[in-house]
Scaffold this motif. Structure first.
Motif, PDB file in Angstrom:
ATOM      1  N   HIS A 132      -6.342 -21.658 -24.916  1.00 10.78           N
ATOM      2  CA  HIS A 132      -5.694 -20.370 -25.162  1.00 10.78           C
ATOM      3  C   HIS A 132      -6.377 -19.188 -24.485  1.00 10.78           C
ATOM      4  N   LEU A 180      -3.172 -16.896 -32.473  1.00  9.93           N
ATOM      5  CA  LEU A 180      -3.285 -18.005 -31.515  1.00  9.93           C
ATOM      6  C   LEU A 180      -4.506 -18.856 -31.749  1.00  9.93           C
ATOM      7  N   GLU A 185      -2.817 -23.502 -38.464  1.00 12.28           N
ATOM      8  CA  GLU A 185      -2.986 -24.287 -37.239  1.00 12.28           C
ATOM      9  C   GLU A 185      -2.436 -25.692 -37.441  1.00 12.28           C
ATOM     10  N   PRO A 186      -1.352 -26.083 -36.781  1.00 12.05           N
ATOM     11  CA  PRO A 186      -0.551 -25.224 -35.903  1.00 12.05           C
ATOM     12  C   PRO A 186       0.178 -24.131 -36.683  1.00 12.05           C
ATOM     13  N   LEU A 187       0.281 -22.990 -36.027  1.00  9.67           N
ATOM     14  CA  LEU A 187       0.824 -21.795 -36.686  1.00  9.67           C
ATOM     15  C   LEU A 187       2.271 -21.997 -37.147  1.00  9.67           C
ATOM     16  N   GLU A 220       6.955 -20.563 -34.695  1.00  9.56           N
ATOM     17  CA  GLU A 220       5.769 -21.352 -34.393  1.00  9.56           C
ATOM     18  C   GLU A 220       4.974 -20.659 -33.282  1.00  9.56           C
ATOM     19  N   LYS A 221       3.822 -21.240 -32.932  1.00  4.91           N
ATOM     20  CA  LYS A 221       2.928 -20.581 -31.987  1.00  4.91           C
ATOM     21  C   LYS A 221       3.620 -20.292 -30.658  1.00  4.91           C
TER      22      LYS A 221
END
Lengths: 154, 154
Positions: free
Chosen positions: B24, B77, B132-134, B146-147
């Protein structure tokens, strides 16, 4: 400090692109198709002092070597760049990128009416009128392409 | 080696964002608005080994500190990231980013029919269902973000 150690860690196998014109590291990263999903260590330094260039950027990429099209694209943005191939922690080959006098195929003419943008099988050809700042002229229509125009295509 | 020395050089004044979720770094760079035209040294390390995270990214930015909106975006993130403020080569403050339970204002709902996307003066509000995951859910319409959806907006 751990993070310092990590940043300095040498690349075992891969490529170091040094002496990139300051500010173009992220363009080189884009040319190489590096995203968050790419594997391998990538180290990027932007705007570091350089005797030759004033400010330069560096990109180190683990686990890959560059193909000719990638090297040619880098030459368009950063004609002073050098490409160092690293194997087993040693630089085994070091060469400067070289901008040829004719650019074939990797840049498209920005003039929509140019014959190279028609359906004819005509390969784009540009003459390098000036390296830095970049100035290309189209063989067919004389249209001038500058660095920002070329960057948009990468 | 000069380039090694340069990569390891400490930042005099600025911010080190460490423990970024692997892959990221370039998103963080985008959130911070860093382009080739930005001034100051920027060092980016991607996919370096980390005991905590497996692989992590690091971004060092000279000459600036982050505002709260930038920190909040990074938290979305990379909820494990830490922000180190450096002044005169010393880390004077170190904190982990913290994802609040409510996300106010910085993410827009992806549902075009949501009232937060109308002309009404309605601030977007999301609940953090999972870090996580967002996974965010819209307060108004329940739409899940979502992310990848959030990243598109940054």
């Amino acid at each position: 400090m751990t993070e310092t150690t990590l940043l300095v860690s040498k690349i075992k196998d891969g490529t170091v692109i040094d002496h990139i014109t300051g500010g173009h590291a992220l363009d080189v990263v884009k040319i190489l198709g590096i995203t968050g999903k790419t594997n391998g260590i990538v180290l990027i330094a932007m705007h570091v002092p350089s005797k030759q260039l004033g400010l330069k950027d560096i990109v180190k990429v683990e686990g890959r070597e560059l193909d000719q099209e990638e090297v040619d694209k880098i030459a368009l943005l950063a004609p002073g760049a050098s490409i160092n191939i690293v194997r087993n922690y040693q630089v085994i080959d070091k060469k400067r990128v070289k901008l040829p006098s004719l650019i074939l195929g990797i840049v498209k003419c920005g003039n929509p009416a140019c014959i190279s943008n028609s359906n004819e099988p005509v390969q784009p050809i540009f003459y390098v009128e000036q390296e830095e700042p970049l100035r290309l002229s189209c063989h067919y229509c004389g249209h001038i392409m500058e660095k920002k125009d070329v960057l948009q295509q990468f």
